[in-house]
Structures are given as C-alpha cells and as structure tokens.
Design a protein around this motif. Structure first.
Motif, mmCIF file in Angstrom:
data_model
loop_
_atom_site.group_PDB
_atom_site.id
_atom_site.type_symbol
_atom_site.label_atom_id
_atom_site.label_comp_id
_atom_site.label_asym_id
_atom_site.label_seq_id
_atom_site.Cartn_x
_atom_site.Cartn_y
_atom_site.Cartn_z
ATOM 1 N N ARG A 337 62.198 30.211 42.305
ATOM 2 C CA ARG A 337 61.689 30.232 43.891
ATOM 3 C C ARG A 337 61.161 31.701 43.846
ATOM 4 N NH1 ARG A 337 61.905 27.572 48.833
ATOM 5 N NH2 ARG A 337 62.613 29.040 50.557
ATOM 6 N N HIS A 338 62.021 32.747 43.416
ATOM 7 C CA HIS A 338 61.401 34.020 43.635
ATOM 8 C C HIS A 338 60.120 34.127 42.801
ATOM 9 C CE1 HIS A 338 64.864 35.776 46.028
ATOM 10 N NE2 HIS A 338 65.670 34.988 45.080
ATOM 11 N N TRP A 339 60.379 33.802 41.417
ATOM 12 C CA TRP A 339 58.978 33.712 40.686
ATOM 13 C C TRP A 339 58.091 33.075 41.326
ATOM 14 C CZ3 TRP A 339 55.328 30.406 38.590
ATOM 15 C CH2 TRP A 339 54.642 31.035 37.566
ATOM 16 N N PHE A 340 57.890 31.994 41.894
ATOM 17 C CA PHE A 340 56.756 31.273 42.762
ATOM 18 C C PHE A 340 56.056 32.142 43.637
ATOM 19 C CE2 PHE A 340 55.036 28.994 46.161
ATOM 20 C CZ PHE A 340 54.305 27.906 45.467
ATOM 21 N N VAL A 341 57.191 32.908 44.467
ATOM 22 C CA VAL A 341 56.564 33.650 45.514
ATOM 23 C C VAL A 341 55.999 34.910 45.257
ATOM 24 C CG1 VAL A 341 57.193 34.900 47.636
ATOM 25 C CG2 VAL A 341 58.297 32.883 47.219
ATOM 26 N N THR A 342 56.351 35.551 44.161
ATOM 27 C CA THR A 342 55.908 36.622 43.287
ATOM 28 C C THR A 342 54.490 36.316 42.998
ATOM 29 O OG1 THR A 342 57.960 37.447 42.775
ATOM 30 C CG2 THR A 342 56.280 38.598 41.801
ATOM 31 N N SER A 343 54.460 35.307 42.130
ATOM 32 C CA SER A 343 53.096 34.836 41.732
ATOM 33 C C SER A 343 52.020 34.738 42.828
ATOM 34 C CB SER A 343 53.460 33.707 40.593
ATOM 35 O OG SER A 343 54.016 33.783 39.664
ATOM 36 N N ARG A 344 52.641 33.871 43.587
ATOM 37 C CA ARG A 344 51.664 33.675 44.872
ATOM 38 C C ARG A 344 51.098 34.631 45.705
ATOM 39 N NH1 ARG A 344 48.853 31.691 46.629
ATOM 40 N NH2 ARG A 344 49.252 30.207 48.460
ATOM 41 N N LEU A 345 51.827 35.823 45.840
ATOM 42 C CA LEU A 345 51.660 36.865 46.459
ATOM 43 C C LEU A 345 50.605 37.964 45.634
ATOM 44 C CD1 LEU A 345 55.095 37.914 48.114
ATOM 45 C CD2 LEU A 345 52.835 37.450 49.236
ATOM 46 N N ARG A 346 50.981 37.939 44.519
ATOM 47 C CA ARG A 346 49.951 38.625 43.527
ATOM 48 C C ARG A 346 48.808 38.007 43.454
ATOM 49 N NH1 ARG A 346 50.299 42.527 39.865
ATOM 50 N NH2 ARG A 346 52.506 42.450 39.895
ATOM 51 N N GLU A 347 48.644 36.805 43.573
ATOM 52 C CA GLU A 347 47.384 35.836 43.393
ATOM 53 C C GLU A 347 46.474 36.216 44.995
ATOM 54 O OE1 GLU A 347 45.915 31.442 42.802
ATOM 55 O OE2 GLU A 347 47.725 31.842 43.250
ATOM 56 N N ILE A 348 47.455 36.411 45.830
ATOM 57 C CA ILE A 348 46.706 36.786 47.240
ATOM 58 C C ILE A 348 45.992 38.150 47.214
ATOM 59 C CG2 ILE A 348 47.356 37.228 49.574
ATOM 60 C CD1 ILE A 348 49.250 34.983 49.524
ATOM 61 N N TYR A 349 46.881 39.093 46.724
ATOM 62 C CA TYR A 349 46.354 40.314 46.323
ATOM 63 C C TYR A 349 45.132 40.708 45.737
ATOM 64 C CZ TYR A 349 49.868 42.742 49.581
ATOM 65 O OH TYR A 349 50.584 42.876 50.704
ATOM 66 N N ASN A 350 45.100 39.780 44.488
ATOM 67 C CA ASN A 350 43.847 39.672 43.669
ATOM 68 C C ASN A 350 42.821 39.206 44.332
ATOM 69 O OD1 ASN A 350 45.598 41.148 41.613
ATOM 70 N ND2 ASN A 350 46.151 39.069 40.662
ATOM 71 N N ILE A 351 42.682 38.191 45.203
ATOM 72 C CA ILE A 351 41.585 37.363 45.425
ATOM 73 C C ILE A 351 41.020 37.887 47.021
ATOM 74 C CG2 ILE A 351 42.131 35.282 43.911
ATOM 75 C CD1 ILE A 351 42.852 33.794 46.587
ATOM 76 N N ALA A 352 42.089 38.298 47.638
ATOM 77 C CA ALA A 352 41.744 38.609 49.023
ATOM 78 C C ALA A 352 40.615 39.750 49.135
ATOM 79 C CB ALA A 352 43.075 38.889 49.856
ATOM 80 N N LYS A 353 39.940 39.600 50.189
ATOM 81 C CA LYS A 353 38.662 40.417 50.259
ATOM 82 C C LYS A 353 39.103 41.718 51.198
ATOM 83 C CE LYS A 353 35.155 37.026 49.172
ATOM 84 N NZ LYS A 353 34.013 36.389 49.718
ATOM 85 N N ASN A 354 39.863 41.373 52.089
ATOM 86 C CA ASN A 354 40.381 42.487 53.084
ATOM 87 C C ASN A 354 41.761 42.401 53.514
ATOM 88 O OD1 ASN A 354 40.110 40.656 55.240
ATOM 89 N ND2 ASN A 354 37.767 40.811 55.040
ATOM 90 N N GLU A 355 42.334 43.287 54.421
ATOM 91 C CA GLU A 355 43.434 43.201 54.718
ATOM 92 C C GLU A 355 43.917 42.075 55.959
ATOM 93 O OE1 GLU A 355 47.403 44.225 55.188
ATOM 94 O OE2 GLU A 355 45.676 45.241 53.924
ATOM 95 N N THR A 356 42.680 41.579 56.514
ATOM 96 C CA THR A 356 42.807 40.469 57.473
ATOM 97 C C THR A 356 42.987 39.055 56.607
ATOM 98 O OG1 THR A 356 41.296 41.430 59.092
ATOM 99 C CG2 THR A 356 41.738 39.206 59.252
ATOM 100 N N GLU A 357 42.383 39.051 55.385
ATOM 101 C CA GLU A 357 42.542 37.705 54.739
ATOM 102 C C GLU A 357 43.867 37.742 54.022
ATOM 103 O OE1 GLU A 357 40.423 35.657 51.205
ATOM 104 O OE2 GLU A 357 39.328 37.353 51.908
ATOM 105 N N ILE A 358 44.294 39.043 53.718
ATOM 106 C CA ILE A 358 45.733 39.196 53.015
ATOM 107 C C ILE A 358 46.756 38.479 54.040
ATOM 108 C CG2 ILE A 358 47.510 40.661 52.368
ATOM 109 C CD1 ILE A 358 45.378 42.565 51.082
ATOM 110 N N GLN A 359 46.643 38.842 55.274
ATOM 111 C CA GLN A 359 47.652 38.698 56.112
ATOM 112 C C GLN A 359 47.552 37.295 56.575
ATOM 113 O OE1 GLN A 359 49.958 40.853 57.208
ATOM 114 N NE2 GLN A 359 51.200 38.973 57.962
ATOM 115 N N GLN A 360 46.249 36.618 56.673
ATOM 116 C CA GLN A 360 46.314 35.360 56.810
ATOM 117 C C GLN A 360 46.718 34.491 55.711
ATOM 118 O OE1 GLN A 360 42.033 34.137 57.188
ATOM 119 N NE2 GLN A 360 42.495 31.834 56.890
#
Length: 442
Positions: A337-360
C-alpha cells in the motif's frame, strides 16, 4: 498453536468466529473477539486478535516467572513481568521504571505495531474482567494513576465562556493523561516510503518459486496495483465485481466503514485475465456446486480456500509469509500500500505542470484511497473525477507491465538475482504534504 476459523454459514452458532488452541476451542479469545464487535468495527477486532495471538503462543512456550510458565489469567504482577520480557526480548524495546508504571522506548529493531499490541492486550483484559474470566485488576492499567483535572477559567468573570471560534479566551485543555501501565515515550509515526520500482516483481517471483496458486498471485498483484489493504481484497464477493461497469474495477469496504462498500479499486487488464481464468478454473474446481462466473450468486466469495470455504486473511498470510521467508525478503504486505502511494505521488510530481495541478492530483489520490471521512459510493464518486484518475492509473499499470517484462528478462539473464527491498525515509522532491497524505495508510 493459536489460530481461528470463521463459522460455516450452514452451521448454527452464537459465534461467527472460533479461536482454537491446539485444535480445541479457546473461549477467552473467542469471546473477546465477539465482545469487541459491539465496540469497534470487525476489521479492527480481527486486527487486535491477530496482534495478540503470537503473544499467547509465546506465553505458553517461553514465559518465565520464578522458573514457572505464566498463564494468561495469572495475577497482574506476573502478567506485567512477562510482558516486559516479551517487549524486551521479542520486540526489542527498552523498559524503564517510573513511579507506578513503565516507560517503553522503541529501538530501530522494534516493529511499528508496539502501540497496537499494548492496546490490544489492554482491551483484552478489560473484556475478560467485564465477562468474568479474569478476577484480578487489569495488568495494563496503572491503578495508582492520578486523574487529570483542569480548572475552567474564563476571561469574562461570572459569565459563560465565549465560543472557541471567537478567539477571545484561552482554549481549554482537554488532553487526557493515559492510565496505561506501559507508556510509549518515543513513538512518532513516520511515513514508510517504498521507492523500489522492482518490488512488485520481486514479490511475484518469490511467490512463483514457492508455487503460489493463481489465487495468491492475483491477490498480490491487486495489492500493488490498487493500493488496497489485504483484507479489502481477500473478502471480496462476486457481486462486488459485478457492480462496477468496467472489468478493471470492483467495489469494497474501507477501514471504519463497518462493512459498507464505500470505495472502488482499479487494476490492470492482465490481472483481469488472470482473475477470470481463476474463477472459471481453479475456483470452479473447489466450489461445491462447480459454478462458473456467470452462474455464481452475488454473495459468493471471490476467493475460496482449498476446502471450498471463503478465503481468510489468516489463511492467505500463511502463503505470503512462506514466500517471503523462502526468498529472504522482509516485507509486511501492508508495505504494498505504501509502495502504491509512493509510486503515484512520484508520477504526480513527474507529470504535473504547476503547483496547482500537483495539489489537484493529490486531492484525487486522497479521495481514491478513501483516507478521510468515508461516505457512500454516490457521494464519493460525485466528488472524485474518475476519468482523471483512470488516465493516470492506466499509465502506471502499463509502465508496471513493461517493468515486469524487463525485470523477468533481466532475472533470467543473471545467474544469481539478489532480492532486495529498498526503503528511504525521505524523498527530497516531495513537499511536506507527503506525510499528511501517507498518514491515511495506517
């Protein structure tokens, strides 16, 4: 040996779960579990039970008080002494005397379940006293603890206090001092960040080496692909799968939802193929009526044990532990479960274009994981944009499949593949919201 089984649906009994000791019913733990059900939810009750079963086994085999074994219903002094031994020798804690109680300090070797273990034992003895099984005082309560008192003062003399939102008066201190005999003094929750992209494939390979059945392999894949807790997968029914339109989704309960199906899980197309193959082959062969997927009733369990009964966490964990031990991997299934969240968060930071999109996207993940205020599926889905999650999730699943192929290819070309689990406590690219996000995993 201490273990438990659920009562078959065709059997009439006041118990829906029985705890056994050496193949004989053990009523103290059985009655404790059912006493918990009216006070906490089923998942927490089972969690408490699983937490103290190893202690009972240790108590019978290795406890020592003046060169004699200690029984669970001995006096409080004996119980406290052997629990100190258990915490020190089995859980690698440090114990320090303090007035009428004990301070418990965790070390690097201590498991993160110490607080849960002590809470479970405290709850167990409360129940035993309430049910008339235990005639002494609760060993886990400091009976000489001074009750906490506070004086309610007000800036406006002889008048009622203003509401807290007014901000005109000092807030009241409602903090309750614990009455526990064992007090943990250095416990601080730390998020577990599992940052090894090969971890799922190490687990799959470990299972393959000990001849996991299709059932165990599907559950393991669902753990990593959905971020769900093991019990949320193991206790699924056929109806839970049918109620979602997509073949890649199903609904399940959540911790604290009291059995209500309040969230959905999504997994890969490859796992879908494996699941249908399991239902119409392995599962069908052990089902007493030998029914296929389309013939099964909604209430039928998705996963069955070898005797045709609903699969249980206890039975599943045996296979998981066997695979991890045989391959030298120290891995609690909850880390998937921790691995899943870490992977999703890393993906979010890799593809998000700005801070607003990261938070969303973080908010979307929070709602998918069902970390805060569980509610009905309709309300849940009303606030969650499934399409955005599906788009990101599908990309993650495809990448997992590609990584799996590369890992298998690499493992075949190497004579000796060393299994490992890489963990790190901090990831510099994540902001401080990471800890808040991960707290919902516990």
């Amino acid at each position: 040996m201490y273990w438990y089984e659920y009562c078959p649906k065709c059997t009439k009994s006041k118990y829906n779960l029985l705890v056994f000791k050496n193949d004989q019913p053990f009523l103290p733990l059985t009655d404790y579990y059912h006493d918990c059900l009216g006070r906490i939810d089923k998942t927490s009750a089972r969690s408490y039970l699983n937490c103290i079963l190893p202690f009972f086994k240790w108590l019978d085999r290795l406890s020592n008080y003046k060169r004699k074994r200690v029984a669970w219903n001995d006096n409080a002094e004996k119980i406290r002494t052997v629990v100190e031994d258990y915490l020190t020798n089995e859980m690698y804690c440090k114990i320090r005397d303090k007035d009428t109680y004990r301070f418990v300090s965790l070390t690097r070797k201590s498991p993160n379940s110490i607080s849960h273990f002590l809470s479970a034992l405290k709850s167990f003895y409360k129940a035993m006293i309430r049910l008339g099984y235990y005639t002494y005082c609760n060993p886990f309560i400091d009976d000489k603890a001074t009750p906490y008192q506070f004086r309610e003062s007000s800036v406006r003399k002889n008048k009622s206090r203003m509401p807290a939102i007014a901000g005109t008066e000092e807030p009241l201190n409602h903090r309750r001092l614990t009455d526990s005999y064992f007090k943990i003094i250095n416990e601080e929750w730390q998020p577990q960040i599992i940052d090894d992209i090969e971890l799922p494939y190490q687990v799959y390979l470990a299972g393959k080496k000990v001849n996991w059945s299709l059932r165990e392999m599907i559950i393991a894949r669902m753990l990593f692909e959905t971020g769900a807790r093991a019990s949320e997968i193991i206790e699924l029914t056929i109806g839970d799968y049918r109620k979602r339109q997509s073949h890649q989704e199903l609904i399940t309960f959540n911790k604290g939802s009291h059995g209500r199906k309040v969230k959905f899980l999504r997994f890969s197309k490859d796992t879908v193929k494996r699941l249908f193959h399991y239902i119409d082959s392995e599962r069908k062969s052990i089902d007493k009526n030998h029914l296929s997927f389309h013939e099964l009733p909604d209430e039928a369990s998705l996963f069955l044990s070898s005797n045709g009964k609903p699969f249980t966490y206890h039975a599943w964990y045996y296979h998981w532990k066997k695979a991890m031990k045989a391959n030298g991997i120290s891995l609690n299934p909850h880390k998937a479960r921790h691995w899943f969240v870490t992977s999703r968060l890393r993906e979010i930071y890799n593809i998000a274009k700005n801070e607003t999109e990261i938070q969303q996207r973080k908010n979307e993940l929070i709602k998918y994981m069902k970390w805060k205020n569980p509610d009905t599926i309709n309300v849940y889905e009303h606030h969650f944009d499934e399409m955005k999650h599906q788009e990101l999730h599908e990309k993650m699943l495809k990448q997992m499949q590609q990584n799996e192929k590369e890992y298998i290819k690499k493992s075949k070309s190497s004579r000796k593949s060393k299994l490992r689990v890489m963990e790190s406590q901090t990831i510099e690219s994540f902001d401080e919201d990471l800890k808040e996000l991960l707290e919902g995993l516990e």
